[in-house]
Design a protein around this motif. Structure first.
Motif, mmCIF file in Angstrom:
data_model
loop_
_atom_site.group_PDB
_atom_site.id
_atom_site.type_symbol
_atom_site.label_atom_id
_atom_site.label_comp_id
_atom_site.label_asym_id
_atom_site.label_seq_id
_atom_site.Cartn_x
_atom_site.Cartn_y
_atom_site.Cartn_z
ATOM 1 N N THR A 199 51.201 -18.848 -45.269
ATOM 2 C CA THR A 199 49.948 -19.179 -45.932
ATOM 3 C C THR A 199 48.802 -18.276 -45.525
ATOM 4 O O THR A 199 48.800 -17.738 -44.416
ATOM 5 N N ALA A 200 47.875 -18.117 -46.462
ATOM 6 C CA ALA A 200 46.677 -17.342 -46.140
ATOM 7 C C ALA A 200 45.664 -18.210 -45.409
ATOM 8 O O ALA A 200 44.697 -17.730 -44.876
ATOM 9 N N LYS A 201 45.887 -19.511 -45.433
ATOM 10 C CA LYS A 201 44.952 -20.397 -44.741
ATOM 11 C C LYS A 201 45.494 -20.678 -43.368
ATOM 12 O O LYS A 201 46.479 -21.368 -43.219
ATOM 13 N N VAL A 202 44.874 -20.159 -42.351
ATOM 14 C CA VAL A 202 45.392 -20.464 -41.023
ATOM 15 C C VAL A 202 44.299 -20.927 -40.083
ATOM 16 O O VAL A 202 44.061 -20.350 -39.052
ATOM 17 N N GLN A 203 43.624 -21.944 -40.467
ATOM 18 C CA GLN A 203 42.722 -22.626 -39.555
ATOM 19 C C GLN A 203 43.605 -23.386 -38.571
ATOM 20 O O GLN A 203 44.666 -23.864 -38.959
ATOM 21 N N PRO A 204 43.168 -23.503 -37.319
ATOM 22 C CA PRO A 204 44.008 -24.205 -36.338
ATOM 23 C C PRO A 204 44.367 -25.620 -36.800
ATOM 24 O O PRO A 204 45.495 -26.076 -36.601
ATOM 25 N N ILE A 207 47.182 -25.367 -39.173
ATOM 26 C CA ILE A 207 48.448 -25.070 -38.496
ATOM 27 C C ILE A 207 49.002 -26.360 -37.901
ATOM 28 O O ILE A 207 50.179 -26.686 -38.083
ATOM 29 N N ALA A 245 51.104 -16.102 -41.005
ATOM 30 C CA ALA A 245 49.857 -15.861 -41.734
ATOM 31 C C ALA A 245 50.038 -14.780 -42.797
ATOM 32 O O ALA A 245 50.728 -13.791 -42.584
ATOM 33 N N GLN A 258 37.525 -16.393 -34.317
ATOM 34 C CA GLN A 258 38.797 -16.894 -34.807
ATOM 35 C C GLN A 258 38.859 -16.803 -36.322
ATOM 36 O O GLN A 258 39.794 -16.272 -36.898
ATOM 37 N N ASP A 273 41.182 -14.135 -38.554
ATOM 38 C CA ASP A 273 42.247 -14.648 -39.408
ATOM 39 C C ASP A 273 42.349 -13.856 -40.695
ATOM 40 O O ASP A 273 43.382 -13.855 -41.357
ATOM 41 N N HIS A 311 45.642 -18.365 -29.897
ATOM 42 C CA HIS A 311 45.728 -18.917 -31.246
ATOM 43 C C HIS A 311 46.244 -17.856 -32.221
ATOM 44 O O HIS A 311 47.130 -18.106 -33.035
ATOM 45 N N SER A 368 49.777 -17.540 -34.785
ATOM 46 C CA SER A 368 49.971 -17.356 -36.222
ATOM 47 C C SER A 368 50.541 -15.981 -36.539
ATOM 48 O O SER A 368 51.099 -15.771 -37.600
#
Lengths: 130, 558
Positions: free
Chosen positions: A89-94, A97, A110, B175, B179, B203, B207
């Protein structure tokens, strides 16, 4: 102690045709894996029993059935519960995740990813999980 | 004999896909632009906004993979905006008119200009393919703010050195920013924020485990215990906030080349088992190490000269030849005295191994060797061999090639150009009025100026360009596959940047300029003639007024 099973067959579910092709080149030619491409969650559901993948690479945002729903549908069959899934996914906010991991995914990759190192990335996740 | 890795075809296929992605995106962006212009205020069409959001989301995710990071970033920003519009859907009618006006004023112009960002630049072919050949460095230096002004000074000057900079208020903000890219990152932060920055690093690793992130801290130089604590936390570097910026830049560059870049190296493997060779090449093809294999040792000398490997892997028991005898023979020639030779053999007997080593090899690896072991061995040996060769070949002040070696590089390039009918340029560069710098500010300041220019050259030139310190304040550069005009453009950029650098000596601030002469290498009978022409052009520039670049007239060749 037995040696960990080797990762050979990967099913990849991704709606974008271009990205499917990059993944195919990356996983087949660089990673030397056996790859089955599916353009939708529905297709993946149809094929998963027949193909019996070692691992599923699953796009999160897809029209129709999205990644998490696909995962849920696949896991609803008891004999498929053991197949590890990695989300892409392009969305990788913690927080996201954490959310995906809580759904039972092995890890999250990512986007954008690097096609030259994607196989290595997958293998690292695979080895770590075993 | 050839590298059996499929990477050439893979790269080719990926490049083709990138082209197709560009064409498709161009078409689709046009279509969406038309659709937006056709929307009207009376008829709300929320499903279309959802579709537009999905479309932009897809572009954001794909573009980076296809080597268009900047385009991806632009799409991401637009995607966020469109996503916000979707919140107005709760209030279908008044919400729609607000969104409509935003779509026409904010979104449509961006959609229209987005295709102009769909350009694959030299460094923006699919990520990871051209690392060894990029013009700009893909490494992002992230600066975390801290009161005290040090970050301000760093930002100002690091920009001159060509680093891609990102400045944030707090580590947490990093962060989110990081990303959106896949670049390697060096985080610079005050020592008191080290733990926050390290958490971000962890972090990001989670990812994208392949991604390289280094954390460097600054602060008033702390005592032994504090430094030990920072080291134990896992930071990669530490400097005092009184450190001069050019030293910081140099430090960052070293960090970059030691830790952050793809492995480079060349290995030659000699074994009479063709199938095994095929396997070795395949295993090593994923490491970024260039591999050549040879099953007939008779050709070893021509291949060594042609390929110039960093290390040689040699089978001990071959059909007609004995490895140690080959090693001894290789050492007959002085040019191969420093080449690391590693035996690959099923020989288990320690005495036999020692005897084999005595004939001039460096190490023994027992077969069978696992793929992982092979990769590790080759990577570490290549790295070490390059590092040592680099130390011997480089000028201690600047880290650039020494006089004799840059001359050798220019000569090699000249030969290559003639053989392959390619073009290259050679540049002579000199710091203006350098004697005055030394006289007015002292030799250590003079050295700092030389180092700053060396850093700038390393940063601004392409990886394929070779740079040498030719004399005191004189530099020579050879740029393969480069036309005069192109070289002029690049050097012009460097000249302007160098003139903008602010040097400090005690309370004084001063600027320094440079002059350069450029010649088309292959247009001359030999490398010396080309160097002379570039030097003459440099001299002319100095005569005509400094701080500029002069091109050598090709018809003046001797």
């Amino acid at each position: 102690m037995t040696a960990p099973p080797k990762l050979q067959r990967i099913m990849c579910v991704e709606d974008d045709e271009d990205i499917r092709q990059v993944i195919e080149i990356s996983l087949q030619h660089i990673g030397q894996f056996d790859v089955l491409l599916c353009e939708s969650g529905n297709k993946a559901l149809q094929k998963v029993d027949e193909y019996q993948p070692d691992l599923i690479l699953l796009d999160v945002m897809m029209p129709g059935m999205d990644g998490p729903s696909t995962l849920e549908a696949i896991r609803s069959k008891p004999h498929n519960q053991g197949i590890p899934v990695i989300f892409m996914t392009a969305k990788v906010q913690p927080s996201e995740i954490e959310h995906y991991l809580s759904l039972g995914a092995l890890d999250v990759i990512a986007k954008p990813f690097d096609p030259m190192t994607l196989p290595q990335q997958i293998e690292t996740i695979w080895e770590k999980a075993l | 004999m050839t590298k059996s890795a499929p990477s050439d075809t893979v790269e080719h296929q990926l490049a083709q896909l990138s082209q197709r992605f560009i064409q498709r995106s161009e078409r689709e962006l046009g279509e969406y632009c038309d659709k937006v212009s056709q929307l009207d205020e009376k008829h709300s069409n929320w499903p279309f906004i959802e579709e537009l959001h999905q479309f932009l989301h897809r572009l954001t995710g794909s573009a980076g993979t296809f080597g268009l990071p900047e385009f991806s970033q632009q799409c991401r920003e637009l995607e966020k905006r469109v996503k916000d519009y979707l919140q107005h859907a709760d209030d279908p009618q008044t919400g729609w008119s607000t969104v409509m006006s935003k779509l026409h004023h904010d979104v449509q112009p961006v959609l229209q200009q987005l295709p102009s960002h769909l350009v694959l630049t030299t460094h923006a072919v699919p990520h990871g393919l051209t690392r060894a050949d990029t013009h700009d460095d893909p490494v992002v230096v992230a600066l975390v703010e801290h009161p005290g002004g040090f970050i301000d000074a760093l930002q100002e000057e690091l920009r001159h050195f060509g680093f891609t900079l990102l400045r944030v208020k707090k580590p947490k903000a990093l962060q989110h920013q990081l990303d959106t890219t896949t670049s390697a990152v060096i985080i610079i932060t005050h020592a008191s924020l080290a733990s926050d920055s390290l958490a971000i690093k962890q972090h990001l690793h989670r990812s994208a485990p392949q991604r390289t992130i280094a954390t460097v801290c600054f602060g008033t130089y702390p005592d032994f215990d504090s430094r030990y604590r920072l080291a134990a936390m896992g930071i990669d570097g530490l400097f005092a906030d009184s450190t001069h910026v050019s030293d910081v830049a140099e430090y960052l560059q070293r960090l970059q080349s030691e830790h952050l870049q793809a492995v480079e190296g060349k290995v030659l493997i000699v074994d009479d088992d063709a199938q095994l060779l095929e396997h070795y090449s395949l295993v090593l093809s994923t490491t970024g190490i260039e591999v050549k294999t040879l099953s007939k040792p008779e050709r070893i000398f021509s291949l060594l000269s042609e390929f110039q490997p960093d290390i040689l892997l040699l089978d001990v028991h071959m059909h007609a030849y004995f490895g140690p005898t080959l090693a001894r023979m290789i050492r007959f020639q002085p040019e191969w005295l420093s080449l690391p030779i590693i035996y690959l053999s099923a020989e288990q007997d320690k005495t036999a191994q020692m005897k084999a080593l005595a004939s001039g090899a460096d190490e023994f690896i027992s077969k069978p060797i696992s793929d992982m072991e092979l990769k590790e061995t080759v990577i570490t040996r290549c790295f070490r061999a390059r590092q040592l060769a680099g130390l011997l070949a480089r000028d201690s002040l600047t880290g650039l090639l020494k006089h004799s070696l840059i001359k050798q590089e220019i000569a090699n390039e000249h030969t290559r150009c003639q053989r392959l009918k390619e073009r290259a340029t050679v540049v002579m560069l000199d710091i203006d009025h350098f004697k005055k710098v030394n006289d007015n500010y002292g030799h250590s300041t003079g050295d700092m100026v030389i180092k700053a220019l060396a850093n700038l050259l390393k940063h601004r030139l392409r990886k394929t360009d070779k740079i040498g310190r030719y004399g005191g304040e004189e530099f020579a550069v050879v740029m393969p596959q480069c036309e005069l005009r192109q070289a002029q453009q690049i050097l012009e950029e460097i000249r302007i940047h160098f003139a903008e650098l602010v040097f400090h000596c005690a309370e004084l601030e001063f600027h320094v300029t440079l002059s350069a002469g450029i010649a088309q290498l292959e247009a001359y009978a030999n490398a010396d003639a080309a160097l002379e022409a570039a030097d003459k052009a440099l001299y002319e520039r100095k005569q005509q007024g400094r701080n500029g670049i002069t091109l050598a007239q090709v018809d003046a060749q001797g």
